[in-house]
Scaffold this motif. Structure first.
Motif, PDB file in Angstrom:
ATOM      1  N   GLY A 156       4.251 -23.600 -56.611  1.00  0.00           N
ATOM      2  CA  GLY A 156       2.952 -23.856 -56.512  1.00  0.00           C
ATOM      3  C   GLY A 156       2.392 -22.742 -55.595  1.00  0.00           C
ATOM      4  N   PRO A 157       0.952 -22.735 -55.440  1.00  0.00           N
ATOM      5  CA  PRO A 157       0.483 -22.079 -54.544  1.00  0.00           C
ATOM      6  C   PRO A 157       0.905 -22.469 -52.873  1.00  0.00           C
ATOM      7  CG  PRO A 157      -1.210 -23.356 -55.095  1.00  0.00           C
ATOM      8  CD  PRO A 157      -0.020 -23.453 -56.054  1.00  0.00           C
ATOM      9  N   SER A 158       0.885 -21.346 -52.289  1.00  0.00           N
ATOM     10  CA  SER A 158       0.759 -21.276 -50.660  1.00  0.00           C
ATOM     11  C   SER A 158      -0.285 -21.183 -49.937  1.00  0.00           C
ATOM     12  CB  SER A 158       2.041 -20.635 -50.105  1.00  0.00           C
ATOM     13  OG  SER A 158       1.980 -19.188 -50.222  1.00  0.00           O
ATOM     14  N   GLY A 217       1.402 -19.032 -57.186  1.00  0.00           N
ATOM     15  CA  GLY A 217       2.722 -19.400 -57.293  1.00  0.00           C
ATOM     16  C   GLY A 217       3.287 -18.935 -58.715  1.00  0.00           C
ATOM     17  N   ASP A 218       4.011 -19.455 -59.290  1.00  0.00           N
ATOM     18  CA  ASP A 218       4.746 -19.143 -60.455  1.00  0.00           C
ATOM     19  C   ASP A 218       3.717 -19.098 -61.770  1.00  0.00           C
ATOM     20  OD1 ASP A 218       6.940 -18.586 -59.037  1.00  0.00           O
ATOM     21  OD2 ASP A 218       7.988 -20.595 -59.468  1.00  0.00           O
ATOM     22  N   VAL A 219       2.821 -19.983 -61.589  1.00  0.00           N
ATOM     23  CA  VAL A 219       1.858 -20.194 -62.773  1.00  0.00           C
ATOM     24  C   VAL A 219       0.292 -20.079 -62.349  1.00  0.00           C
ATOM     25  CG1 VAL A 219       3.418 -21.581 -64.171  1.00  0.00           C
ATOM     26  CG2 VAL A 219       1.919 -22.620 -62.832  1.00  0.00           C
ATOM     27  N   ASP A 220      -0.414 -19.968 -63.294  1.00  0.00           N
ATOM     28  CA  ASP A 220      -2.186 -20.107 -62.874  1.00  0.00           C
ATOM     29  C   ASP A 220      -2.250 -21.594 -62.682  1.00  0.00           C
ATOM     30  OD1 ASP A 220      -2.032 -17.623 -63.857  1.00  0.00           O
ATOM     31  OD2 ASP A 220      -3.129 -17.850 -65.581  1.00  0.00           O
ATOM     32  N   VAL A 221      -3.099 -21.724 -61.551  1.00  0.00           N
ATOM     33  CA  VAL A 221      -3.711 -22.995 -61.191  1.00  0.00           C
ATOM     34  C   VAL A 221      -5.057 -23.208 -60.937  1.00  0.00           C
ATOM     35  CG1 VAL A 221      -1.354 -23.977 -60.147  1.00  0.00           C
ATOM     36  CG2 VAL A 221      -2.920 -22.424 -58.790  1.00  0.00           C
ATOM     37  N   THR A 279     -10.029 -20.641 -60.165  1.00  0.00           N
ATOM     38  CA  THR A 279      -8.776 -20.562 -60.717  1.00  0.00           C
ATOM     39  C   THR A 279      -7.795 -19.459 -60.130  1.00  0.00           C
ATOM     40  OG1 THR A 279      -9.460 -21.182 -63.063  1.00  0.00           O
ATOM     41  CG2 THR A 279      -7.581 -19.839 -62.969  1.00  0.00           C
ATOM     42  N   LEU A 280      -6.747 -19.655 -59.704  1.00  0.00           N
ATOM     43  CA  LEU A 280      -5.778 -18.834 -58.906  1.00  0.00           C
ATOM     44  C   LEU A 280      -4.895 -18.511 -59.660  1.00  0.00           C
ATOM     45  CD1 LEU A 280      -5.136 -17.699 -56.125  1.00  0.00           C
ATOM     46  CD2 LEU A 280      -3.761 -19.572 -55.826  1.00  0.00           C
ATOM     47  N   PRO A 281      -4.865 -17.243 -60.206  1.00  0.00           N
ATOM     48  CA  PRO A 281      -3.656 -16.600 -61.191  1.00  0.00           C
ATOM     49  C   PRO A 281      -2.473 -16.413 -60.612  1.00  0.00           C
ATOM     50  CG  PRO A 281      -5.761 -15.328 -61.244  1.00  0.00           C
ATOM     51  CD  PRO A 281      -5.996 -16.187 -60.024  1.00  0.00           C
ATOM     52  N   GLY A 303       0.555 -15.398 -58.599  1.00  0.00           N
ATOM     53  CA  GLY A 303       1.212 -14.200 -57.591  1.00  0.00           C
ATOM     54  C   GLY A 303      -0.182 -13.690 -56.945  1.00  0.00           C
ATOM     55  N   GLN A 304      -1.267 -14.066 -57.411  1.00  0.00           N
ATOM     56  CA  GLN A 304      -2.567 -13.382 -56.682  1.00  0.00           C
ATOM     57  C   GLN A 304      -2.750 -13.951 -55.446  1.00  0.00           C
ATOM     58  OE1 GLN A 304      -5.607 -12.550 -59.316  1.00  0.00           O
ATOM     59  NE2 GLN A 304      -7.241 -12.994 -57.532  1.00  0.00           N
ATOM     60  N   GLU A 305      -3.461 -13.077 -54.502  1.00  0.00           N
ATOM     61  CA  GLU A 305      -3.424 -13.489 -52.973  1.00  0.00           C
ATOM     62  C   GLU A 305      -5.285 -13.738 -53.184  1.00  0.00           C
ATOM     63  OE1 GLU A 305      -2.404 -10.779 -50.191  1.00  0.00           O
ATOM     64  OE2 GLU A 305      -0.354 -10.786 -50.795  1.00  0.00           O
ATOM     65  N   TYR A 306      -5.410 -14.445 -52.476  1.00  0.00           N
ATOM     66  CA  TYR A 306      -7.050 -15.026 -52.183  1.00  0.00           C
ATOM     67  C   TYR A 306      -7.308 -15.468 -50.719  1.00  0.00           C
ATOM     68  CZ  TYR A 306     -11.271 -17.032 -54.305  1.00  0.00           C
ATOM     69  OH  TYR A 306     -12.642 -17.425 -54.300  1.00  0.00           O
ATOM     70  N   ARG A 307      -8.396 -14.558 -50.263  1.00  0.00           N
ATOM     71  CA  ARG A 307      -8.651 -14.970 -48.902  1.00  0.00           C
ATOM     72  C   ARG A 307      -9.910 -15.247 -48.646  1.00  0.00           C
ATOM     73  NH1 ARG A 307      -4.779 -11.938 -46.204  1.00  0.00           N
ATOM     74  NH2 ARG A 307      -3.649 -10.392 -47.286  1.00  0.00           N
ATOM     75  N   ILE A 308     -10.219 -16.298 -47.832  1.00  0.00           N
ATOM     76  CA  ILE A 308     -11.350 -16.966 -47.570  1.00  0.00           C
ATOM     77  C   ILE A 308     -11.963 -16.920 -45.951  1.00  0.00           C
ATOM     78  CG2 ILE A 308     -12.944 -18.958 -47.707  1.00  0.00           C
ATOM     79  CD1 ILE A 308     -10.782 -19.869 -49.836  1.00  0.00           C
ATOM     80  N   PRO A 309     -12.707 -15.933 -45.727  1.00  0.00           N
ATOM     81  CA  PRO A 309     -13.262 -15.923 -44.448  1.00  0.00           C
ATOM     82  C   PRO A 309     -14.062 -17.158 -43.824  1.00  0.00           C
ATOM     83  CG  PRO A 309     -14.687 -14.407 -45.623  1.00  0.00           C
ATOM     84  CD  PRO A 309     -13.693 -14.961 -46.339  1.00  0.00           C
TER      85      PRO A 309
END
Length: 307
Positions: free
Chosen positions: A13-15, A40-44, A80-82, A84-90
């Motif tokens: 899953g996502p980290s 991670g390995d799948v969209d969540v 939704t987090l695809p 392998g995609q990176e997401y940043r939240i300041p």
């Protein structure tokens, strides 16, 4: 389908990793940084991302140590987090004025720890968490009190945070810090211990001192209290050592006599009585501020490391 099943169990899953611009702060300031999430390995589907400032404290009267939440903020809603995609939240997280001090004179206070806890809620899956250590330094007004106690030959022994409320002060959090001191050598045998508590607001500093006074063959010992409140801007010129020294001298002189309260309201006259000043909290749970989940999920990893 197998990957989705593993993701539901937290595998693949996502980290989440929270990076602070600086781990050093003070009461009344803000912590800034960025929450970095990697798919991670799948969209969540992410339900929310929340941050909280936590500290280690005693949960209830003579209860076990656990994590106490000082403040909490949701920094992101659902998205939704695809894979392998990176997401940043300041983010900016306000540090409450009553936050406990964890560092004095550049040294970590024994028994104290604080950190920013990140909670990533993943729909239909386990939650992901992260915890980053924070160093909370005293305000300049608080340093004046610490300097006065040092000048009076009081030495810091340890510190802790306890759930409960102190009467007569504008306390907003469900817990307060006690910094424990050895008394000056000249009072050994008459005063066992001195405890210091700060209750700060944006405008002024409330100081509460408690002395554990020894008894003798004529009377039992007991606790004596002294309290002061002074605007932050006037604390530097306030004669803390004179006032605290006079209070300590009076406490030591009253061994074998009834207790007494010393108060200073800074041009507002004497304070009201504070007998029974500290009120405990049954069960150690106040308004949802004690985080059982944090104790289980991140308490051991972070707070035992400090030990």
């Amino acid at each position: 389908m197998f990957k989705k099943m593993l993701a539901a169990l937290g595998v693949g899953g996502p980290s989440v990793d929270t990076v602070l611009s600086s781990p050093d702060t003070q009461p009344g300031r803000t912590l800034q940084g960025e929450v970095n999430i990697v798919g991670g390995d799948v969209d969540v589907d992410i339900e929310y991302v929340a941050l909280s400032l936590v500290t280690r404290g005693e949960l209830g009267d003579d209860g076990p140590d656990g994590a106490i939440e000082l403040t909490r903020a949701t920094v992101s809603g659902a998205f939704t987090l695809p894979a392998g995609q990176e997401y940043r939240i300041p983010f900016e997280l306000a540090v409450p004025w009553e936050s406990p001090i964890t560092v004095v004179y550049g040294q970590q206070l024994h028994g104290m720890a604080a950190g920013v806890h990140t909670e990533l809620a993943v729909a239909k899956a386990v939650d992901k968490t992260d915890l980053d250590a924070v160093r909370i330094h005293p305000l300049s007004s608080q340093e004046m009190v610490l300097d006065a106690l040092a000048a009076l030959d009081c030495s810091i022994k340890s510190s802790d945070v306890e759930t409960g409320r102190i009467a007569g002060v504008p306390q907003r959090l469900p817990a307060f810090q006690e910094i424990e001191y050895h008394p000056p050598g000249r009072y050994m045998g008459r005063i066992n211990e001195i405890e210091l508590t700060f209750i700060s607001t944006p405008h002024e500093l409330h100081v509460v001192l408690e002395a554990d006074r020894n008894g003798d063959r004529f009377s039992e010992g007991g606790d004596e209290f002294g309290r002061w409140h002074v605007p932050h801007g006037e604390a530097e010129g306030f004669p803390w050592a004179d006032h605290i020294g006079s209070w300590l001298e009076g406490v030591a002189a009253r061994v074998g006599h009834p207790g007494h309260e010393y108060g200073h309201e800074h041009d507002h006259g004497g304070g009201s009585g504070i007998g029974g000043m500290i009120a405990g909290v049954a069960g150690g749970v106040v308004g949802g501020m004690v985080l059982g989940e944090v104790i289980d999920e991140v308490g051991e990893a972070f707070f035992e490391d400090e030990d």
